[in-house]
Design a protein around this motif. Structure first.
Motif, PDB file in Angstrom:
ATOM      1  N   PHE A  64     128.379  85.557  74.219  1.00  0.00           N
ATOM      2  CA  PHE A  64     128.740  84.148  74.338  1.00  0.00           C
ATOM      3  C   PHE A  64     129.559  83.852  75.588  1.00  0.00           C
ATOM      4  O   PHE A  64     129.879  82.700  75.862  1.00  0.00           O
ATOM      5  N   LEU A  80     132.221  78.516  68.931  1.00  0.00           N
ATOM      6  CA  LEU A  80     130.987  78.906  68.261  1.00  0.00           C
ATOM      7  C   LEU A  80     130.192  77.714  67.747  1.00  0.00           C
ATOM      8  O   LEU A  80     128.961  77.749  67.721  1.00  0.00           O
ATOM      9  N   ARG A  84     126.964  78.623  64.015  1.00  0.00           N
ATOM     10  CA  ARG A  84     127.310  80.031  64.206  1.00  0.00           C
ATOM     11  C   ARG A  84     128.557  80.403  63.412  1.00  0.00           C
ATOM     12  O   ARG A  84     128.701  81.556  62.976  1.00  0.00           O
ATOM     13  N   GLU A 118     122.245  88.067  68.097  1.00  0.00           N
ATOM     14  CA  GLU A 118     122.587  87.838  69.503  1.00  0.00           C
ATOM     15  C   GLU A 118     121.334  87.710  70.359  1.00  0.00           C
ATOM     16  O   GLU A 118     121.244  86.843  71.239  1.00  0.00           O
ATOM     17  N   ASP A 134     121.368  78.101  68.057  1.00  0.00           N
ATOM     18  CA  ASP A 134     122.382  78.344  67.026  1.00  0.00           C
ATOM     19  C   ASP A 134     121.745  78.601  65.666  1.00  0.00           C
ATOM     20  O   ASP A 134     122.184  79.474  64.915  1.00  0.00           O
TER      21      ASP A 134
END
Length: 267
Positions: A64, A80, A84, A118, A134
């Motif tokens: 991220f 996030l 997430r 991821e 997301d």
């Protein structure tokens, strides 16, 4: 999906679906309020150190690329976002219900899902469907929740699930065959029971069944294919991938060279 005979069979087989933990329930209730923000969501998990710690770890992960390291749950949630954050909380809540299972198996399942999440996120960001990134992260993180559910019913097969991504996928197929059930269907039931978005539930149900994915609505179909692409980045060209390759290329315009490049970037 309610008429899926395999789902009915899994229910009839005696698997026990885990109940959502209190921290996740509080967070889900707050997240459903459009007026609630990171502060309110952080308050919802303030009494759950496992979820709070996980949020900070995920928010600080390289995938991220945070501009500055989040130092609180509120900072992590702000970075996030809702989806997430819910994904992270759900995985922590499910992992906490793995008492009695070999810790190595629990770690293999959730580490594999975390890496796949991821990579599915990264694949989505590389397509014109960036808005699904997301949600793809959520679906990918939860896609193998059914493995733990099946293992609680058939713990004698736990040794099949010790290993990395490709080994985990092979072990999951063997677990289904030996237990006479289906971890994707079990995962669908968990996701539905935990009131995750319908498209996420359907993508989990189809995450090993490209033919089923072709019968889904647009968003669920794309999510199922993003999950497959995320596993491809994680595992390389595996038996699981072969039947998905053409569908992923047709949907997203991503060929093997593109996915290899994403894998290299991830490494």
């Amino acid at each position: 999906m309610d008429k899926d005979l395999l789902v009915d069979a899994v229910l009839a087989s005696g698997v026990v679906l885990p109940a959502p933990g209190p921290g996740f329930l509080r967070l889900r209730a707050v997240a459903a309020d459009d007026d609630a923000g990171p502060r309110e969501m952080a308050q919802a998990v303030s009494q759950d150190p496992a979820i709070t710690g996980a949020l900070l770890r995920v928010a600080n992960s390289p995938v991220f690329r945070p501009r500055s390291a989040p130092r609180s749950a509120q900072d992590a949630i702000a970075m996030l976002g809702r989806t997430r954050t819910l994904a992270t909380a759900a995985s922590v809540a499910l992992k906490a219900q793995s008492d009695g299972l070999d810790p190595r198996v629990v770690d293999a399942i959730w580490s594999g899902c975390a890496r796949a999440a991821e990579y599915s996120f990264a694949v989505a960001r590389a397509t014109r469907f960036k808005s699904l990134a997301d949600t793809a992260y959520l679906a990918a993180l939860m896609q193998d929740a059914g493995i733990a559910v099946v293992l609680r019913r058939s713990p004698q097969h736990a040794a099949l699930l010790i290993g990395d991504g490709p080994t985990l996928e092979a072990g999951a197929r063997a677990l289904d065959a030996l237990s006479g059930t289906d971890h994707a269907a079990a995962g669908y039931l968990v996701a539905r029971n935990w009131k995750l978005p319908v498209e996420v539930c359907e993508a989990i149900r189809a995450h090993h069944d490209p033919k089923l994915s072709r019968r889904l609505g647009d968003e669920a179909r794309r999510l199922a294919r993003l999950l497959a692409a995320g596993r491809r980045v994680r595992d390389g060209v595996s038996p699981d991938w072969v039947d998905w390759a053409d569908d992923v290329a047709g949907e997203f315009g991503l060929g093997e060279a593109d996915l290899d490049e994403l894998a290299a970037d991830a490494r």
